[in-house]
Design a protein around this motif. Sequence first.
Motif, PDB file in Angstrom:
ATOM      1  N   CYS A 174      -3.142 -22.432 -28.966  1.00 53.81           N
ATOM      2  CA  CYS A 174      -2.919 -23.546 -29.883  1.00 53.81           C
ATOM      3  C   CYS A 174      -3.580 -23.268 -31.228  1.00 53.81           C
ATOM      4  O   CYS A 174      -2.967 -23.440 -32.292  1.00 53.81           O
ATOM      5  CB  CYS A 174      -3.485 -24.835 -29.295  1.00 53.81           C
ATOM      6  N   VAL A 175      -4.841 -22.834 -31.187  1.00 52.30           N
ATOM      7  CA  VAL A 175      -5.562 -22.582 -32.430  1.00 52.30           C
ATOM      8  C   VAL A 175      -4.839 -21.531 -33.259  1.00 52.30           C
ATOM      9  O   VAL A 175      -4.627 -21.698 -34.471  1.00 52.30           O
ATOM     10  CB  VAL A 175      -7.004 -22.139 -32.111  1.00 52.30           C
ATOM     11  N   ASN A 176      -4.395 -20.462 -32.604  1.00 50.74           N
ATOM     12  CA  ASN A 176      -3.724 -19.405 -33.351  1.00 50.74           C
ATOM     13  C   ASN A 176      -2.389 -19.861 -33.908  1.00 50.74           C
ATOM     14  O   ASN A 176      -2.030 -19.505 -35.026  1.00 50.74           O
ATOM     15  CB  ASN A 176      -3.511 -18.186 -32.457  1.00 50.74           C
ATOM     16  N   THR A 177      -1.656 -20.656 -33.113  1.00 52.00           N
ATOM     17  CA  THR A 177      -0.370 -21.139 -33.609  1.00 52.00           C
ATOM     18  C   THR A 177      -0.570 -22.013 -34.836  1.00 52.00           C
ATOM     19  O   THR A 177       0.109 -21.848 -35.858  1.00 52.00           O
ATOM     20  CB  THR A 177       0.352 -21.941 -32.514  1.00 52.00           C
ATOM     21  N   ILE A 237      -8.923 -18.672 -36.596  1.00 47.61           N
ATOM     22  CA  ILE A 237      -8.648 -17.474 -35.801  1.00 47.61           C
ATOM     23  C   ILE A 237      -9.960 -16.837 -35.345  1.00 47.61           C
ATOM     24  O   ILE A 237     -10.084 -16.371 -34.206  1.00 47.61           O
ATOM     25  CB  ILE A 237      -7.776 -16.501 -36.612  1.00 47.61           C
ATOM     26  N   GLY A 238     -10.956 -16.873 -36.221  1.00 48.41           N
ATOM     27  CA  GLY A 238     -12.279 -16.384 -35.821  1.00 48.41           C
ATOM     28  C   GLY A 238     -12.814 -17.169 -34.637  1.00 48.41           C
ATOM     29  O   GLY A 238     -13.356 -16.600 -33.687  1.00 48.41           O
ATOM     30  N   ALA A 239     -12.632 -18.484 -34.678  1.00 47.30           N
ATOM     31  CA  ALA A 239     -13.111 -19.319 -33.573  1.00 47.30           C
ATOM     32  C   ALA A 239     -12.383 -18.951 -32.282  1.00 47.30           C
ATOM     33  O   ALA A 239     -12.997 -18.869 -31.218  1.00 47.30           O
ATOM     34  CB  ALA A 239     -12.884 -20.790 -33.891  1.00 47.30           C
ATOM     35  N   GLY A 240     -11.078 -18.709 -32.382  1.00 45.44           N
ATOM     36  CA  GLY A 240     -10.321 -18.318 -31.197  1.00 45.44           C
ATOM     37  C   GLY A 240     -10.863 -17.042 -30.589  1.00 45.44           C
ATOM     38  O   GLY A 240     -11.014 -16.931 -29.373  1.00 45.44           O
ATOM     39  N   ARG A 241     -11.180 -16.080 -31.449  1.00 46.42           N
ATOM     40  CA  ARG A 241     -11.714 -14.825 -30.927  1.00 46.42           C
ATOM     41  C   ARG A 241     -13.075 -15.033 -30.285  1.00 46.42           C
ATOM     42  O   ARG A 241     -13.392 -14.458 -29.249  1.00 46.42           O
ATOM     43  CB  ARG A 241     -11.835 -13.790 -32.053  1.00 46.42           C
TER      44      ARG A 241
END
Lengths: 407, 519
Positions: free
Chosen positions: A384-387, A317-321
């Motif tokens: 996708c990453v968050n899901t 989730i950090g990467a997504g942000r």
Amino acid sequence: MQHTPSSPPLRRHFRQTRDRLATALITAGGIGVIAAVMAIGVFLAVEVVPLFWSSTDTPRINLETLWLPQDYEGHRTPVHRWQPAMPEEGGESRFGMLPLVWGTLEAAAWALVIAVPLALGAAAHSALFMSRRLRARLKPTLELMEAMPGVVVGFVAGLVLAPWLDVHLALGMTLLIILPPGLLLAGGLWARLGAGLRRRLPMGWAALWLLPWLLLLWGLSSWLAPLLEAWWFDGDLRAWLEVSLGLDYANRNAIIVGMAMGFAVMPSIYALAEDALSGVPKSLVEGAEALGATRWQTLWKVVLPAAGPGVLSAVMIGAGRAVGETMIVLMASGNTALMTASPLDGLRSMAASIAIELPEAAPGGTHYRLLLLAALLLFVFTFCVNTLAEVVRSRLRRRYHRMGGAS
Amino acid sequence: MTAPWRRSPKRAASGEGPWAWLAAGSVAASLALLALLLGLLAVRGLGHFWPADVAVVTLDDGRQLAGREVKEVPLSDGDGRERLYRTGNRDLDDAIWAWVDLDEIHEVDHPSGLVVLERRRWGEFIGRLEAIETESGERIVGESTWLALERRLTALAAHRDSIDVLRDQTIRPLVHRLEAGEATLGEREALAKAQARVHERQAAMPADTLVLETVDGRRLRQPLTEVVRALRPNAMGVTEKVVTWGRDVWRFLSEGPRAANTAGGVWPAIFGTILMVVLMSIFVTPFGVLAAVYLNEVAHQGRLTRWVRIGVRNLAGVPSIVYGVFGLGVFVYGIGGHLDDWFFASSLPSPTFGTGGLLWASLTLALLTLPVVIVATEEGLARIPESQREGALALGATRLEMLTRVVLPMATPAMLTGVILAVARAAGEVAPLMLVGVAKLAPQVPLDGEFPFLHLERKFMHLGYHIFDAAFHGGDVQAAMPLIYATALLLVLVILVLNLTAIFLRHHLRSRHGTLPKY
């Protein structure tokens, strides 16, 4: 309501009709709102498709021109370039998406390099070592850190940190070298303290009483920095970097972006990782301790394997942000679409490109659609990453539940 | 639970191993970074308004300069340090900064007679006030000059205020009616009369001229009407300085920007931010609550609902810029373009709704914060014990009555938390606004006395964008820095207060209803 038992049939009928109507309205409204939010992905996809459809546009766009190096005027070998020509300037537009993707990923990677150790260390400490009272205060404090607006972090990074590091590069490097051993030294000294003093400086409050120690280390570093620079780098770190490593130091570079964005994403990684670590059933922790493990051994051998997926999802989730953060990259990077591995060069991310270029791009044109393609990539990636992270997290919660620890 | 490591201090001392200390250190380092950032913003942001003493520096070669000390850094070639002074007087020196080598300084003095004038053009003047030449040719010199200047500035401020009031309340609405071709004869006369009154007031302003002298002896004649404010910082006591500081902070909050956003206040930006956020919460609250109620109370709780829930949760993690792109493509170019074609065709090709504006910005941010409100409300709804619902239904309530009389009142704090979190997030977002309607300088606030009072199509100013603009599009960033700090501090304070309120509410909620059952 008070007439309920004796209400006439007409009234009951009215109430039931009203209820059915309201339920229908809520259903329609709820589905509508959710559909509207979900429409974002559909909109982006629909707008991007004509890009590959129509063949009349100049310059021609297909997968090859976007992702492979191209022959451009003035370059002997094929290269990747993102150079949209503004309509008033004329000239040839060069649309290779790879530099933007590279910049986005590079910025996110450096952000994670900074944020992950800090966040996981902090999560481990506050889940297992910290006193409960301090922890109850710390979590909201770091939540406030998460709420810090990107434009403020970007401003401080771009206009305060970048010029500072420009002058104090050696001090920055010395801090990096001094801090970890300095903290280990603090631990060593603490173990040598008398029992009375140690009780006054408990491990549970280390986060606070280490602050003056950090200040001391800072002072030590600023004393050591010129000496180190003189010994190792002939008195000028930047000249040394340029001569021996061939690295050119750009004022606003990937490291600055990484530091600023690391600061911004660290609290969210911390919060999720801490939830995962402290959600591990107490029985496991207590079992390990009863068998004589130290707290650190418990963390490493018991808690971390159990909470591993949760910690991983926190990092995801950090990467997504980090990938989608706009203002920090916009303000702290030089916004130069380069493709170099050097952390001391500038970069340009997809989000920053969209923010700068989209208001200028003609709606429906190639440039416009390409920027929408960038937005679509961002959307798909983060979604996708968050899901994935969310699925992992809900699995983990069920696993904890099975293990018997109701958290 | 008592902490077991405290029960056995001996083992803890030897056994924890070194890595635990790195973990503790990372907490300390994060806290230190946060404190550093907040401290920096607070000190620089608030310190800017302090009327610091002005130094007169005499160099070894006899040259003199006057200015406020800004910072001191080591010389680039090794030995010694140099100091930066902010000297003002852009019209005389072409620059407002002066670097001075510390070794070359012969003497630093703080004479009480130095004046600092804030002017409409050219920024600050620092120097001495020699005389005031009045219209009638009189010349005021000596001790009474300063008092005379203060009296005149007070009179000038009163004149300016009355002119501003006339402009805003009488002239501008009339001009608009005239442009629309609706003005009656009486209104035309009223307009002419008002304009005559403004000219009269302008003529009545004291047209005196100040004779100024810089510390190195250059003379300057300055029309009084250009002067906004005069200070003698070196002659002020501490109380007087505190009062001036307070007044300057107030001016920063209540005035508009000057000099390409590098000076003046941020009132239009504050106003724009607040108005946008209020509109956004009006949009987001009903829809967010509706969706949450549907998901949690009405929809069949199956696999699909769970997936939708995960999807909504994930939309909170989608980058804000993507919402901005959606807002630009759908709201501005799509809906706005059609609205223009249908209703505002007379003013095409200049767009009315087909360009970024207040309405589109608040709608975009409402979409962006919708997941926040939905998630928070759902948490609140899930926290309410099933027995409450069953009790209401058992007493004969319909589902609507159960929802409106029992469930929603109990979930109100959760909704409020969600809305506050949404507002806090929206207030700090800048990236989507850059696409859908923020402006670097909007002379007219979107709310005024003209019909329809709230102008949804206008562009507006925003605190966050103000920071970005002043930092990256201004000419002299160094001169704008203090103002950027102050703006950043203001934005951070607003967001901190909002977040603290949300945290407090949530805490209150938890202690009332217990912890959330995990699903």
